[in-house]
Design a protein around this motif. Structure first.
Motif, PDB file in Angstrom:
ATOM      1  N   LYS A  40       0.855  -1.181   0.000  1.00  0.00           N
ATOM      2  CA  LYS A  40       0.000   0.000   0.000  1.00  0.00           C
ATOM      3  C   LYS A  40       0.891   1.231   0.000  1.00  0.00           C
ATOM      4  O   LYS A  40       1.802   1.349   0.819  1.00  0.00           O
ATOM      5  CB  LYS A  40      -0.919   0.001   1.219  1.00  0.00           C
ATOM      6  CG  LYS A  40      -1.968  -1.083   1.149  1.00  0.00           C
ATOM      7  CD  LYS A  40      -2.888  -1.044   2.330  1.00  0.00           C
ATOM      8  CE  LYS A  40      -3.919  -2.155   2.205  1.00  0.00           C
ATOM      9  NZ  LYS A  40      -4.737  -2.253   3.412  1.00  0.00           N
ATOM     10  N   ALA A  71      -7.793  10.896   5.932  1.00  0.00           N
ATOM     11  CA  ALA A  71      -8.713   9.777   6.147  1.00  0.00           C
ATOM     12  C   ALA A  71      -8.929   8.977   4.858  1.00  0.00           C
ATOM     13  O   ALA A  71      -9.882   8.239   4.747  1.00  0.00           O
ATOM     14  CB  ALA A  71     -10.034  10.311   6.671  1.00  0.00           C
ATOM     15  N   ARG A  72      -8.022   9.143   3.926  1.00  0.00           N
ATOM     16  CA  ARG A  72      -8.210   8.463   2.643  1.00  0.00           C
ATOM     17  C   ARG A  72      -7.723   7.019   2.709  1.00  0.00           C
ATOM     18  O   ARG A  72      -6.908   6.655   3.549  1.00  0.00           O
ATOM     19  CB  ARG A  72      -7.477   9.218   1.534  1.00  0.00           C
ATOM     20  CG  ARG A  72      -5.970   9.259   1.731  1.00  0.00           C
ATOM     21  CD  ARG A  72      -5.276  10.005   0.602  1.00  0.00           C
ATOM     22  NE  ARG A  72      -3.874  10.180   0.885  1.00  0.00           N
ATOM     23  CZ  ARG A  72      -2.942   9.263   0.712  1.00  0.00           C
ATOM     24  NH1 ARG A  72      -3.257   8.079   0.246  1.00  0.00           N
ATOM     25  NH2 ARG A  72      -1.675   9.499   0.995  1.00  0.00           N
ATOM     26  N   LYS A  73      -8.211   6.234   1.762  1.00  0.00           N
ATOM     27  CA  LYS A  73      -7.804   4.846   1.653  1.00  0.00           C
ATOM     28  C   LYS A  73      -6.506   4.807   0.850  1.00  0.00           C
ATOM     29  O   LYS A  73      -6.356   5.523  -0.138  1.00  0.00           O
ATOM     30  CB  LYS A  73      -8.904   4.059   0.934  1.00  0.00           C
ATOM     31  CG  LYS A  73      -8.726   2.581   0.960  1.00  0.00           C
ATOM     32  CD  LYS A  73      -9.924   1.909   0.315  1.00  0.00           C
ATOM     33  CE  LYS A  73      -9.687   0.420   0.240  1.00  0.00           C
ATOM     34  NZ  LYS A  73     -10.789  -0.248  -0.467  1.00  0.00           N
ATOM     35  N   PHE A  74      -5.562   3.978   1.282  1.00  0.00           N
ATOM     36  CA  PHE A  74      -4.267   3.909   0.600  1.00  0.00           C
ATOM     37  C   PHE A  74      -4.388   3.169  -0.718  1.00  0.00           C
ATOM     38  O   PHE A  74      -5.141   2.201  -0.829  1.00  0.00           O
ATOM     39  CB  PHE A  74      -3.222   3.216   1.477  1.00  0.00           C
ATOM     40  CG  PHE A  74      -2.977   3.924   2.770  1.00  0.00           C
ATOM     41  CD1 PHE A  74      -2.585   5.240   2.791  1.00  0.00           C
ATOM     42  CD2 PHE A  74      -3.151   3.269   3.972  1.00  0.00           C
ATOM     43  CE1 PHE A  74      -2.360   5.903   3.978  1.00  0.00           C
ATOM     44  CE2 PHE A  74      -2.932   3.916   5.172  1.00  0.00           C
ATOM     45  CZ  PHE A  74      -2.538   5.234   5.176  1.00  0.00           C
ATOM     46  N   GLN A  75      -3.604   3.623  -1.707  1.00  0.00           N
ATOM     47  CA  GLN A  75      -3.596   2.985  -3.018  1.00  0.00           C
ATOM     48  C   GLN A  75      -2.818   1.677  -2.936  1.00  0.00           C
ATOM     49  O   GLN A  75      -1.675   1.646  -2.500  1.00  0.00           O
ATOM     50  CB  GLN A  75      -2.945   3.925  -4.041  1.00  0.00           C
ATOM     51  CG  GLN A  75      -2.909   3.365  -5.436  1.00  0.00           C
ATOM     52  CD  GLN A  75      -2.210   4.303  -6.416  1.00  0.00           C
ATOM     53  OE1 GLN A  75      -1.511   5.235  -6.011  1.00  0.00           O
ATOM     54  NE2 GLN A  75      -2.386   4.044  -7.688  1.00  0.00           N
ATOM     55  N   LYS A  76      -3.451   0.597  -3.364  1.00  0.00           N
ATOM     56  CA  LYS A  76      -2.800  -0.710  -3.388  1.00  0.00           C
ATOM     57  C   LYS A  76      -2.016  -0.812  -4.693  1.00  0.00           C
ATOM     58  O   LYS A  76      -2.582  -0.600  -5.774  1.00  0.00           O
ATOM     59  CB  LYS A  76      -3.857  -1.812  -3.315  1.00  0.00           C
ATOM     60  CG  LYS A  76      -3.340  -3.146  -2.899  1.00  0.00           C
ATOM     61  CD  LYS A  76      -4.522  -4.087  -2.686  1.00  0.00           C
ATOM     62  CE  LYS A  76      -4.055  -5.364  -2.067  1.00  0.00           C
ATOM     63  NZ  LYS A  76      -5.183  -6.296  -1.862  1.00  0.00           N
ATOM     64  N   ASP A  92      -5.502  -2.545  -8.743  1.00  0.00           N
ATOM     65  CA  ASP A  92      -6.879  -2.710  -9.204  1.00  0.00           C
ATOM     66  C   ASP A  92      -7.019  -2.480 -10.704  1.00  0.00           C
ATOM     67  O   ASP A  92      -7.593  -3.302 -11.412  1.00  0.00           O
ATOM     68  CB  ASP A  92      -7.809  -1.762  -8.445  1.00  0.00           C
ATOM     69  CG  ASP A  92      -7.803  -2.044  -6.944  1.00  0.00           C
ATOM     70  OD1 ASP A  92      -7.665  -3.223  -6.558  1.00  0.00           O
ATOM     71  OD2 ASP A  92      -7.926  -1.072  -6.166  1.00  0.00           O
TER      72      ASP A  92
END
Length: 168
Positions: A40, A71-76, A92
Motif C-alpha cells: 500500500k 482519512a483516505r484509503k491507501f492505493q494498493k 486494481d
C-alpha cells in the motif's frame, strides 16, 4: 497477494506463484524477470540528502504522520523490482503509476520503528529533487524482503554494467 517472502509473483504478464528456495537472495533468474510485491502506497516527501538512516527515518515519520491525518484509503500497488529499477502498477486497474530507473535510486530501507514500512529515495525525473516514497506491507518480513530484493537488484545492475563495459 504475497503471503511470505518465500512466495513471489514473477513478471507483470504472468502471475504465477513459485516457492523460492532458502537461498532466494542468491537467485538471479527471478529477479531478471522482476520480483513483484503487493503493498500500500503511503505517500512521498522531499528530502535533503540522497542517503542516510536518520534522513530516511525522519522522512518515513513525516509520511506516516501525513498518512494518519488524511482519512483516505491507501492505493494498493504492485511494486516490481528488477535490475532496471522499480515499477509501480495500480493493483486494481493495472495502470502503470511510476517507473524509476535503478540509477535514480540512491537509498532504500525498512524503518526500525515502523517495521512494516519500506521506503526508497530517488531523484525525480521531472524536477531533479530527491523524493522519499514509503509503502506499507502486510508483514515485517515482506518489507525486509523488498529491501533485500532492491539491494540484490543494485548488485545485479552493477554486475551487468561491469560486464558490458569490460569489453571496452
Amino acid at each position: 497477494v504475497l503471503r511470505s517472502p518465500r512466495l513471489a509473483r514473477h513478471g507483470l504478464g504472468l502471475r504465477r506463484r513459485r516457492k523460492l528456495p532458502e537461498s532466494w537472495a542468491d537467485m538471479q533468474e527471478p529477479l531478471l524477470e522482476g520480483m513483484c510485491f503487493t503493498l500500500k502506497y503511503l505517500g512521498m516527501t522531499l528530502v535533503e540528502k540522497p542517503k542516510g538512516e536518520d534522513m530516511a527515518a525522519a522522512a518515513i515519520h513525516r509520511i506516516v504522520a501525513m498518512a494518519r491525518v488524511g482519512a483516505r484509503k491507501f492505493q494498493k500497488v504492485i511494486l516490481t523490482v528488477s535490475p532496471r529499477g522499480i515499477s509501480l502498477q495500480d493493483a486494481d486497474t493495472k495502470e502503470m503509476v511510476e517507473n524509476v530507473s535503478i540509477y535514480r535510486i540512491s537509498y532504500c530501507t525498512t524503518d526500525k520503528l515502523q517495521n512494516k514500512v519500506f521506503a526508497y529515495v530517488a531523484q525525480s525525473q521531472e524536477s531533479g529533487a530527491l523524493e522519499c516514497h514509503a509503502f506499507l506491507s502486510p508483514k515485517k518480513k515482506i518489507a525486509q524482503a523488498v529491501t533485500l530484493t532492491v539491494a540484490q537488484a543494485f548488485q545485479m545492475a552493477l554486475d551487468l554494467w561491469e560486464a558490458t563495459h569490460a569489453g571496452r
